[in-house]
Design a protein around this motif. Structure first.
Motif, short mmCIF file in Angstrom:
data_model
loop_
_atom_site.label_atom_id
_atom_site.label_comp_id
_atom_site.label_asym_id
_atom_site.label_seq_id
_atom_site.Cartn_x
_atom_site.Cartn_y
_atom_site.Cartn_z
N ALA A 92 8.66 -3.52 -7.13
CA ALA A 92 8.00 -4.63 -7.83
C ALA A 92 7.17 -5.50 -6.89
N ARG A 93 7.68 -5.80 -5.69
CA ARG A 93 6.97 -6.73 -4.81
C ARG A 93 5.71 -6.12 -4.20
N TYR A 94 5.51 -4.80 -4.35
CA TYR A 94 4.29 -4.17 -3.84
C TYR A 94 3.23 -3.99 -4.93
N ARG A 95 3.55 -4.36 -6.16
CA ARG A 95 2.68 -3.94 -7.27
C ARG A 95 1.35 -4.65 -7.31
N GLY A 96 1.21 -5.73 -6.60
CA GLY A 96 -0.10 -6.36 -6.53
C GLY A 96 -1.02 -5.70 -5.52
N LEU A 97 -0.50 -4.69 -4.82
CA LEU A 97 -1.27 -4.00 -3.79
C LEU A 97 -1.73 -2.64 -4.30
N ASP A 98 -2.70 -2.07 -3.64
CA ASP A 98 -3.26 -0.79 -4.04
C ASP A 98 -2.20 0.30 -3.84
N GLY A 99 -1.91 1.05 -4.91
CA GLY A 99 -0.94 2.14 -4.83
C GLY A 99 -1.54 3.48 -5.17
N ARG A 100 -2.86 3.58 -5.20
CA ARG A 100 -3.53 4.84 -5.57
C ARG A 100 -3.79 5.67 -4.31
N HIS A 101 -2.86 6.55 -4.00
CA HIS A 101 -2.95 7.32 -2.76
C HIS A 101 -3.53 8.70 -2.95
#
Length: 802
Positions: A173-182
């Motif tokens: 949850a705490r990473y969801r504001g960051l780009d996660g499209r790898h």
């Protein structure tokens, strides 16, 4: 529960994240979370597949700063499989009447089973059974089957199966504001019932190839089925139409192959994936090979106990997840030991110091795997040397968090979810990670006698790490002592003194003692090396006689700080901090394991108080025997007595919040000799860390592998006093009352199959090898010699607590 079966009853969407982690399947090369095949990410479910060592780096802007993060990559979802009756909606358990729901993880076989009965609004009743595995025999294969039985209806059943390349990293949850499209360049393709999908990571350019093939069976007999391609961007999928009749089960088998461009012996990963399926055989063939591989692993790795049934199961669950993260398939991957396993995206899949808790288990069972984990560190020595030079020091400075390259991956900012503020993160100052690498290297050599590794790789690690600590220490001529300044210890609640603006602590006791230990072992290592290799290494590393003399001096003169009544202080200035209101905060907050977040949200800081997140000084009493520690204190010239360790333990037991799952493992260990009942209670609490999700949601983001391995190591070495020093196998058993008996096998040097059985009356050691030499064994203060074809049985006299 039984000794081998983890069973959940009832469909509970709110519990899915935890179950997906605890029932995840892997083989040391890749692992897949136990998400329901019909579900995509969202509403508490999170499909995730992770390959060891497959990382990708993305950059985001956070609080006005550009932040670069390297993360383990969530790869395409191979499990995707659902169905519908006639033209009705696709399977959604939340919209149906569900009864008889059971999910079972068979630890012995490495198979996850799911069974349930559904009734739709039209009154049609259907039974469903599914099996899944990630092959421990064929490291690039996984398999799933789904059997559907119509109870009171007939008609068309449409099964949809796919490879979903639209996944992102979205599991924390705490990473969801960051780009996660790898993933980029996602190319799905369908050839009849064969699905293929290729993709590439955006920054690291790792190619991924995945293929899936299907087989349809009706009442156990293979039947042809027409496959209709599904047109969906980023997804390779087909729909298979089956004619259903009441009481006639239909099964769809799905075999999947996963290759990457990091794999040894691979050309193009997509082609390799198809070739793998061509030689895989049927689901039954894959399952049989997989079960046999697990049978062999359990023969070597099982720890059997007679005690509480839950403890026996959870202990095996911990061994199971350890072997799914690192196994013989890990040997050629050049991947370290991720702190959260291959089970989720917490800590971004990074490698910390958890190998210190994992490797003791591997040393004595799978030494070739332990060796490969140490080689992960050795291959990153150039990066560690560059980091030391950049900081103005010699030698090698390893990163607190490591990923693909060995550069420092620790955050520079972290989010306090309680206050919503982004704060500076100084955890990179945990320089003691290099001491963990040195410790692991030497303990591996002691357990295996692998002089080839020590000569070719281990000595270079030890000497490079020693060079850093010898250079980092600064001399105080007034006190004739060396200081190590500007670091953090294992307790992450203190990163600075409250009177200072700059981060870092001076003379952390854990760091200084282990630095003295590491310098001493590096000097000892030089005596073991062949003369030619010794001179070669010293020349190559530019280590001169003056350097060796300095190491001797530093290892005898590092500063330790003490209270007036002989308690070892966590760092210089610790005694000047304020006492903390433990009772008041427990009354206000209940769970105070994360005091750092609580106090920061109040505008306060843990730096002001005598408290610890986890064991810091007490870690010394786990890593070093009492004799080793007292010998080090003698070497450093500090007076002590046999109450020094108990006094120090008692002091910190009352000042620790256990904000880390590792903490109770260490506390149990240090109490194992003095307070067996309390040690056993801590052990049981440590066992519950993940299965009961004691930290309130963190297990759903990945297992805590160090704590899992630590409980096994605590049982095997902490309660048995097992040691592998001085060229013999040593035992000093002191079992808790509730632990009636334990049995395990191990490998020690040339002795490949040693069986150990311990109860409160007797220790039995048996050998099965026919060519090994006689094994020296020490039981408490007596030495014996074990014939490799015989059995040694030693009565255990009653032992008073230390």
């Amino acid at each position: 529960m039984n000794g081998w079966l983890l069973r959940y009853e009832g469909w509970d969407p709110a519990a899915e994240a935890l179950r997906e982690t605890l029932c995840a399947l892997g083989n040391g090369r890749f692992a897949t979370r136990a998400a329901a095949p019909e579900r995509r990410a969202g509403d508490g479910s999170y499909p995730g597949t992770y390959v060891a060592g497959v990382f990708d780096r993305l950059t985001d802007e956070v609080d006005g700063h550009r932040i670069s993060n390297e993360s383990i990559v969530n790869l395409p979802d191979w499990q995707s499989l659902t169905f519908r009756v006639e033209d009705g909606p696709w399977l959604d358990l939340c919209a149906l009447t569900v009864t008889g729901y059971v999910q079972e993880l068979d630890l012995r076989r490495g198979v996850l089973t799911r069974r349930f009965r559904i009734e739709d609004p039209e009154g049609r009743r259907t039974r469903v059974a599914q099996r899944r595995l990630v092959s421990m025999s064929d490291p690039c294969l996984a398999a799933l089957d789904c059997t559907v039985l119509a109870e009171n209806w007939s008609g068309r059943l449409t099964v949809r199966s796919g490879l979903d390349g639209t996944v992102t990293n979205d599991g924390v949850a705490r990473y969801r504001g960051l780009d996660g499209r790898h993933l980029s360049a996602v190319e799905p393709c369908v050839h009849d019932q064969l699905l293929t999908l290729t993709a590439e990571t955006r920054q690291s350019r790792i190619r991924i190839g995945m293929a899936a093939q299907h087989r349809v069976l009706v009442e156990g007999t293979a039947r042809p089925a027409v496959a209709v391609p599904v047109d969906e961007p980023g997804v390779a999928a087909v729909e298979l139409a089956l004619a259903m009749e009441p009481g006639r089960p239909a099964t769809v088998e799905k075999l999947v192959s996963l290759w990457t461009s990091r794999d040894p012996g691979v050309g193009e990963p997509g082609e390799a994936a198809i070739d793998e399926l061509d030689r895989a055989g049927t689901f039954a063939d894959v399952l049989a090979r997989h079960e046999l591989a697990w049978d062999h692993l359990w023969f070597r790795c099982d720890v059997e106990i007679e005690g509480p049934a839950r403890a026996s199961l959870v202990l095996r669950l911990h061994v199971f997840h350890l072997l799914q993260t690192v196994s013989p398939h890990s040997v050629d991957l050049d991947a370290g030991i991720p702190a959260r396993g291959l089970h989720g995206e917490a800590y971004r899949g990074h490698v910390f110091w958890d190998e210190m808790f994992v490797l003791p288990f591997l040393h004595l069972r799978l030494p070739e795997v332990a060796r490969s984990m140490l080689l992960y560190r050795w291959r990153r020595l150039p990066q560690a040397r560059a980091a030391a030079r950049a900081a103005g020091h010699r030698g090698a400075m390893f990163p607190w968090q490591s990923g693909s390259t060995g550069r420092e991956e620790s955050q520079v900012l972290h989010l306090n979810p309680r206050s919503g503020r982004w704060l500076p993160d100084n955890s990179h100052l945990q320089r003691h990670i290099g001491l963990a690498v040195a410790y692991n290297t030497w303990r591996y050599y002691e357990a295996t006698g692998d002089t080839d590794f020590l000569t070719e790789h281990g000595a270079e690690l030890l000497l490079s790490i020693a060079a850093f600590w010898g250079d980092l220490a600064t001399y105080d001529p007034v006190d004739d002592r060396f200081d190590i300044c500007g670091v953090m210890g294992p307790d992450e609640y203190h990163d600075a003194l409250p009177s200072r603006d700059e981060p870092g602590l001076d003379d952390n006791a854990y760091t200084n003692v282990m630095a003295a230990w590491a310098l001493s072992r590096a000097l000892e290592c030089l005596e073991v090396l062949p003369p030619g290799r010794r001179h070669e290494l010293l020349d190559t590393l530019d280590i001169r006689r003056a350097d060796l003399e300095r190491w001797q001096h530093v290892s005898r003169k590092l500063r330790l700080c003490w209270t007036d009544d002989g308690v070892l202080l966590q760092f210089r200035g610790y005694d000047e901090l304020a006492e903390f209101d433990w009772a008041g905060y427990r009354a206000r907050y209940g769970d105070i394991s994360r005091l750092d977040r609580i106090l920061e949200a109040e505008g306060d800081s843990t730096n002001r108080y005598k408290l610890s997140k986890q064991a810091d000084v007490l870690m010394l009493f786990q890593l070093l025997t009492a004799d080793e520690l007292y010998a080090l204190l003698d070497r450093l010239g500090y007076r002590h007595d046999r109450r020094t360790i108990p006094r120090t333990i008692a002091y910190y037991l009352e000042r620790t919040s256990h904000g880390s799952t590792l903490s109770k493992v260490v506390h149990s260990w240090v109490l194992a000799r003095a307070d067996r009942r309390r040690a056993w209670d801590y052990f049981l609490e440590a066992l519950e860390s993940d299965i009961a999700d004691v930290q309130g949601g963190t297990t759903g983001e990945g297992v805590h592998l160090g704590a899992m391995a630590g409980t096994v190591d605590l049982l095997e070495r902490g309660f048995t006093g097992l040691e592998t020093r001085e060229d013999l196998l040593g035992f000093d058993p002191f079992l808790p009352d509730a632990l009636r008996r334990m049995r395990f096998r191990l490998r020690y040097r040339r002795h490949t199959e040693i069986e150990v059985v311990i109860d409160h009356q007797t220790l039995t050691v048996g050998g099965t090898a026919t060519r090994a030499t006689v094994l020296p064994v020490r039981v408490r203060d007596k030495e014996f010699r074990l014939d490799p074809r015989g059995t040694l049985e030693v009565p255990l006299r009653h032992r008073r607590p230390d």
